[in-house]
Write a protein that holds these residues in place. Structure first.
Motif, short mmCIF file in Angstrom:
data_model
loop_
_atom_site.label_atom_id
_atom_site.label_comp_id
_atom_site.label_asym_id
_atom_site.label_seq_id
_atom_site.Cartn_x
_atom_site.Cartn_y
_atom_site.Cartn_z
N UNK A 102 -9.80 9.00 -4.14
CA UNK A 102 -10.17 7.55 -3.93
C UNK A 102 -9.17 6.72 -4.52
N UNK A 103 -8.52 7.14 -5.52
CA UNK A 103 -7.54 6.27 -6.07
C UNK A 103 -6.28 6.11 -4.70
N UNK A 104 -5.80 7.43 -4.14
CA UNK A 104 -5.16 7.17 -2.93
C UNK A 104 -5.45 6.54 -1.89
N UNK A 105 -6.77 6.37 -1.67
CA UNK A 105 -7.36 5.71 -0.46
C UNK A 105 -7.20 4.14 -0.77
N UNK A 106 -7.37 3.91 -2.24
CA UNK A 106 -7.08 2.55 -2.64
C UNK A 106 -5.82 1.97 -2.32
N UNK A 107 -4.85 2.83 -2.72
CA UNK A 107 -3.39 2.54 -2.53
C UNK A 107 -2.90 2.76 -1.38
N UNK A 108 -3.25 3.68 -0.58
CA UNK A 108 -2.51 4.00 0.88
C UNK A 108 -2.27 3.02 1.73
N UNK A 109 -3.40 2.00 1.89
CA UNK A 109 -3.10 0.90 2.86
C UNK A 109 -1.84 -0.07 2.51
N UNK A 110 -1.66 -0.23 1.32
CA UNK A 110 -0.48 -1.07 0.86
C UNK A 110 0.72 -0.30 1.15
N UNK A 111 0.81 1.11 0.91
CA UNK A 111 1.93 1.87 1.10
C UNK A 111 2.45 1.91 2.67
N UNK A 112 1.42 2.17 3.55
CA UNK A 112 1.58 2.06 4.77
C UNK A 112 2.27 0.67 5.30
N UNK A 113 1.38 -0.26 4.86
CA UNK A 113 1.79 -1.92 5.36
C UNK A 113 3.19 -2.04 4.92
N UNK A 114 3.65 -1.58 3.72
CA UNK A 114 5.20 -1.95 3.34
C UNK A 114 6.09 -1.20 4.00
N UNK A 115 5.82 0.12 3.97
CA UNK A 115 6.68 1.11 4.67
C UNK A 115 6.58 1.59 6.26
N UNK A 116 5.45 1.47 6.86
CA UNK A 116 5.20 1.65 7.94
C UNK A 116 4.98 3.19 8.22
#
Length: 130
Positions: free
Chosen positions: A18-32
């Motif tokens: 759940x923590x990863x799912x909350x953070x993951x979209x930000x990581x992918x948006x910033x890093x691709x």
């Protein structure tokens, strides 16, 4: 240090997811960066866990239908997560007894159930992804 039961361990995993799912979209948006399924990348065949990242992100965002369409297993993990917190707290407070080890027959039953669940998920993914 006390032993944790299988439901408690699965609930802990679910909390991390759940923590990863909350953070993951930000990581992918910033890093691709993406997180492809290794089996599907190498063979073209989806694995039983395909779609779990998408399902977890959707569930954290409250998109229940999208989560189900990606991988229904996420709801089982979410159920363990919802139960694990209170279970750990009640055991820590002494209200509930510590977990007991499972018999070999019980382990075998749960092994079969896990295998059948994985098979059902794999059939779902094969149908979903062609």
């Amino acid at each position: 240090m006390r032993e944790f039961s299988v439901p408690e361990r699965l609930g802990g995993l679910g909390a991390l997811v759940a923590v990863g799912a909350a953070v993951w979209p930000t990581v992918t948006a910033r890093t691709g960066a993406g997180l492809p399924c290794p089996l599907r990348t190498l063979t073209g065949v989806p694995c039983p866990a395909c779609g779990l990242t998408t399902a977890a992100v959707a569930l954290v965002r409250g998109q229940v239908e999208t989560a189900f369409q990606a991988n229904p297993l996420i709801f089982g993990l979410a159920a363990f997560t919802a139960v694990a917190g209170p279970l750990v707290a009640l055991r820590a407070a002494g209200v509930l007894k510590p977990p007991r080890s499972w018999s070999s027959a019980r382990r075998r039953q749960v092994g079969w159930l896990a295998g059948l669940t994985a098979l059902a998920s794999w059939i779902f993914q094969l149908h979903r992804l062609g």
